[in-house]
Write an enzyme that holds these catalytic residues in place. Sequence first.
Site, PDB file in Angstrom:
ATOM      1  N   LYS A  55       3.529   1.090  -4.017  1.00 34.95           N
ATOM      2  CA  LYS A  55       2.927   0.344  -5.136  1.00 34.95           C
ATOM      3  C   LYS A  55       3.736   0.423  -6.437  1.00 34.95           C
ATOM      4  O   LYS A  55       3.696  -0.489  -7.243  1.00 34.95           O
ATOM      5  CB  LYS A  55       1.494   0.835  -5.384  1.00 34.95           C
ATOM      6  CG  LYS A  55       0.508   0.399  -4.298  1.00 34.95           C
ATOM      7  CD  LYS A  55      -0.911   0.801  -4.657  1.00 34.95           C
ATOM      8  CE  LYS A  55      -1.877   0.387  -3.573  1.00 34.95           C
ATOM      9  NZ  LYS A  55      -3.282   0.679  -3.909  1.00 34.95           N
ATOM     10  N   ASP A  76      -6.591  -4.227  -7.477  1.00 34.09           N
ATOM     11  CA  ASP A  76      -7.556  -3.168  -7.125  1.00 34.09           C
ATOM     12  C   ASP A  76      -8.663  -3.058  -8.177  1.00 34.09           C
ATOM     13  O   ASP A  76      -9.849  -3.087  -7.860  1.00 34.09           O
ATOM     14  CB  ASP A  76      -6.852  -1.806  -7.022  1.00 34.09           C
ATOM     15  CG  ASP A  76      -6.133  -1.635  -5.690  1.00 34.09           C
ATOM     16  OD1 ASP A  76      -6.502  -2.314  -4.718  1.00 34.09           O
ATOM     17  OD2 ASP A  76      -5.196  -0.812  -5.637  1.00 34.09           O
ATOM     18  N   GLY A 112     -17.833   0.454  -1.880  1.00 32.22           N
ATOM     19  CA  GLY A 112     -16.392   0.182  -1.977  1.00 32.22           C
ATOM     20  C   GLY A 112     -15.928  -0.951  -1.081  1.00 32.22           C
ATOM     21  O   GLY A 112     -14.801  -1.432  -1.233  1.00 32.22           O
ATOM     22  N   ASN A 131      -0.171  -3.993  -6.265  1.00 39.35           N
ATOM     23  CA  ASN A 131      -0.663  -3.995  -4.878  1.00 39.35           C
ATOM     24  C   ASN A 131      -0.627  -5.392  -4.269  1.00 39.35           C
ATOM     25  O   ASN A 131      -0.965  -5.571  -3.105  1.00 39.35           O
ATOM     26  CB  ASN A 131      -2.085  -3.420  -4.794  1.00 39.35           C
ATOM     27  CG  ASN A 131      -3.121  -4.405  -5.304  1.00 39.35           C
ATOM     28  OD1 ASN A 131      -2.854  -5.169  -6.231  1.00 39.35           O
ATOM     29  ND2 ASN A 131      -4.290  -4.401  -4.708  1.00 39.35           N
ATOM     30  N   GLY A 169     -12.221  11.379 -10.449  1.00 37.27           N
ATOM     31  CA  GLY A 169     -10.941  11.044  -9.813  1.00 37.27           C
ATOM     32  C   GLY A 169      -9.920  10.618 -10.848  1.00 37.27           C
ATOM     33  O   GLY A 169     -10.288  10.134 -11.941  1.00 37.27           O
ATOM     34  N   ALA A 170      -8.639  10.834 -10.508  1.00 37.31           N
ATOM     35  CA  ALA A 170      -7.563  10.490 -11.457  1.00 37.31           C
ATOM     36  C   ALA A 170      -6.334   9.961 -10.733  1.00 37.31           C
ATOM     37  O   ALA A 170      -5.217  10.054 -11.233  1.00 37.31           O
ATOM     38  CB  ALA A 170      -7.207  11.721 -12.288  1.00 37.31           C
ATOM     39  N   GLY A 171      -6.533   9.400  -9.547  1.00 39.56           N
ATOM     40  CA  GLY A 171      -5.416   8.840  -8.791  1.00 39.56           C
ATOM     41  C   GLY A 171      -5.190   7.372  -9.120  1.00 39.56           C
ATOM     42  O   GLY A 171      -5.622   6.873 -10.174  1.00 39.56           O
ATOM     43  N   THR A 173       0.852  -1.176   0.000  1.00 39.89           N
ATOM     44  CA  THR A 173       0.000   0.000   0.000  1.00 39.89           C
ATOM     45  C   THR A 173       0.891   1.230   0.000  1.00 39.89           C
ATOM     46  O   THR A 173       2.123   1.112  -0.137  1.00 39.89           O
ATOM     47  CB  THR A 173      -1.023  -0.062   1.167  1.00 39.89           C
ATOM     48  OG1 THR A 173      -1.923   1.036   1.036  1.00 39.89           O
ATOM     49  CG2 THR A 173      -0.358  -0.021   2.529  1.00 39.89           C
TER      50      THR A 173
HETATM   51  P1  NDP Z   1      -4.784   9.101  -4.823  1.00 42.07           P
HETATM   52  O1  NDP Z   1      -4.207   9.972  -3.764  1.00 42.07           O
HETATM   53  O2  NDP Z   1      -3.912   8.513  -5.860  1.00 42.07           O
HETATM   54  O3  NDP Z   1      -5.929   9.972  -5.609  1.00 42.07           O
HETATM   55  C1  NDP Z   1      -6.875  10.725  -4.894  1.00 42.07           C
HETATM   56  C2  NDP Z   1      -7.953  11.244  -5.849  1.00 42.07           C
HETATM   57  O4  NDP Z   1      -8.971  11.868  -5.055  1.00 42.07           O
HETATM   58  C3  NDP Z   1      -7.449  12.306  -6.822  1.00 42.07           C
HETATM   59  O5  NDP Z   1      -8.205  12.236  -8.008  1.00 42.07           O
HETATM   60  C4  NDP Z   1      -7.771  13.605  -6.070  1.00 42.07           C
HETATM   61  O6  NDP Z   1      -7.949  14.706  -6.909  1.00 42.07           O
HETATM   62  C5  NDP Z   1      -9.119  13.253  -5.466  1.00 42.07           C
HETATM   63  N1  NDP Z   1      -9.449  14.052  -4.284  1.00 42.07           N
HETATM   64  C6  NDP Z   1      -9.006  13.851  -3.017  1.00 42.07           C
HETATM   65  N2  NDP Z   1      -9.561  14.771  -2.193  1.00 42.07           N
HETATM   66  C7  NDP Z   1     -10.353  15.571  -2.970  1.00 42.07           C
HETATM   67  C8  NDP Z   1     -11.193  16.681  -2.705  1.00 42.07           C
HETATM   68  N3  NDP Z   1     -11.336  17.169  -1.463  1.00 42.07           N
HETATM   69  N4  NDP Z   1     -11.868  17.239  -3.727  1.00 42.07           N
HETATM   70  C9  NDP Z   1     -11.740  16.742  -4.981  1.00 42.07           C
HETATM   71  N5  NDP Z   1     -10.963  15.679  -5.309  1.00 42.07           N
HETATM   72  C10 NDP Z   1     -10.272  15.103  -4.308  1.00 42.07           C
HETATM   73  O7  NDP Z   1      -5.601   8.009  -4.049  1.00 42.07           O
HETATM   74  P2  NDP Z   1      -6.073   6.555  -4.604  1.00 42.07           P
HETATM   75  O8  NDP Z   1      -6.556   6.725  -5.992  1.00 42.07           O
HETATM   76  O9  NDP Z   1      -5.029   5.557  -4.315  1.00 42.07           O
HETATM   77  O10 NDP Z   1      -7.293   6.245  -3.635  1.00 42.07           O
HETATM   78  C11 NDP Z   1      -8.524   6.936  -3.784  1.00 42.07           C
HETATM   79  C12 NDP Z   1      -9.539   6.305  -2.858  1.00 42.07           C
HETATM   80  O11 NDP Z   1      -9.771   4.978  -3.272  1.00 42.07           O
HETATM   81  C13 NDP Z   1      -9.071   6.236  -1.389  1.00 42.07           C
HETATM   82  O12 NDP Z   1     -10.094   6.735  -0.570  1.00 42.07           O
HETATM   83  C14 NDP Z   1      -8.890   4.763  -1.132  1.00 42.07           C
HETATM   84  O13 NDP Z   1      -9.295   4.411   0.167  1.00 42.07           O
HETATM   85  C15 NDP Z   1      -9.859   4.152  -2.147  1.00 42.07           C
HETATM   86  N6  NDP Z   1      -9.458   2.804  -2.534  1.00 42.07           N
HETATM   87  C16 NDP Z   1     -10.347   1.815  -2.281  1.00 42.07           C
HETATM   88  C17 NDP Z   1     -10.031   0.521  -2.597  1.00 42.07           C
HETATM   89  C18 NDP Z   1     -11.012  -0.538  -2.279  1.00 42.07           C
HETATM   90  O14 NDP Z   1     -10.632  -1.714  -2.369  1.00 42.07           O
HETATM   91  N7  NDP Z   1     -12.256  -0.200  -1.941  1.00 42.07           N
HETATM   92  C19 NDP Z   1      -8.743   0.160  -3.217  1.00 42.07           C
HETATM   93  C20 NDP Z   1      -7.891   1.302  -3.493  1.00 42.07           C
HETATM   94  C21 NDP Z   1      -8.252   2.571  -3.136  1.00 42.07           C
HETATM   95  P3  NDP Z   1      -6.712  15.707  -7.229  1.00 42.07           P
HETATM   96  O15 NDP Z   1      -5.926  15.030  -8.315  1.00 42.07           O
HETATM   97  O16 NDP Z   1      -7.376  16.956  -7.660  1.00 42.07           O
HETATM   98  O17 NDP Z   1      -5.937  15.856  -5.949  1.00 42.07           O
END
Ligand code: NDP
Length: 294
Positions: free
Chosen positions: A82, A118, A259, A103, A141-143, A78
């Site tokens: 990763k 994932d 989720g 992962n 989202g784009a993470g 995690t």
């Molecule tokens: P990242 O940090 O890579 O990406 C976070 C994303 O959330 C970005 O797109 C970011 O936008 C957006 N974001 C965060 N806060 C805000 C806000 N206040 N307003 C607008 N956009 C926001 O995280 P991950 O992609 O790794 O994880 C995202 C979520 O997915 C987490 O909550 C994690 O717990 C969940 N997850 C769940 C899994 C499951 O098995 N259920 C597995 C993996 C993840 P910006 O680019 O603008 O910052």
Amino acid sequence: MNMAEYHEEDRMALNFKQDLTAVFGHPVAENPTQVMAEAAYVHHDLNWRYLTVEVLPEDLPAAVAGARAMGFGGFNLTIPHKVAVIPHLDGLGESAEVIGAVNCVVRRGEKLIGENTDGRGFLESLREVIDPRGARVTMIGAGGAARAIAVELALAGATSVTIINRSEKRGAELVEYLQNRLDCEVTRAPWSSAISVPNGTDVLINATSIGLYPDVTGCPPVDFTSVPKDTVVADVIPNPPRTPFLEGAAKRGCRTIDGLGMLINQGRIGITYWTGVNPDPTVMRTALEAVFAD
Ligand code: NDP
């Protein structure tokens, strides 16, 4: 005798030694994967253990070498490991290769192979409600989670993915990354204080961290009047499972996917890789719900 042969012989004898699995992360203490993994091991009478291990970024190479030397069946990665783990592995599965992140590491013979479960975990949850083949998807989202899900959706035959992200730069980078690798139409739509969902959206996903505990009232600013009632709406947030985003979608009359199912499915896929046993998801969900309720 190599480690794989040793394990085989070991299984036959009187045995006080467990097979080991783990999650390596930093910070890692609040990662709940151990709860569902060990519940599955106990339920299926598997003599396996799952450890939650704090590993600093500079210690990752030694941690992987240690897991290799100690014959771990595999381990999860995690934040922040990763991507960094990849050079220390012997190969990657197809999804991990395209996603560019791992992962879940699986021992196959003497090799440690990186997988990404994932997106597959999400896909399994989605498939219980709708066939992704031919689907038009809008993703907020784009993470890392968004990337993994988009790749799996494309590999499963989704027609299009539209990315909507707060940071334009990050959104544009993900769109370009996906366009260069996938056989699927990938575009971007603007973020706003009242996001309008593109016409024809079959599946709408919150792949941001908005709504994750303790931000339990957080909700991506979607204008639900723009969401067709037959859209399937999914959230990646596992805790709490019932987010304001899903509440809004349910009020609109949409079918919803939480989720927690994604979390359980990705864990289930990992356990199946490691042990060869496909564990009962109900046992895993019950264990997780109990800790989240606390
Ligand atoms: P990242 O940090 O890579 O990406 C976070 C994303 O959330 C970005 O797109 C970011 O936008 C957006 N974001 C965060 N806060 C805000 C806000 N206040 N307003 C607008 N956009 C926001 O995280 P991950 O992609 O790794 O994880 C995202 C979520 O997915 C987490 O909550 C994690 O717990 C969940 N997850 C769940 C899994 C499951 O098995 N259920 C597995 C993996 C993840 P910006 O680019 O603008 O910052």
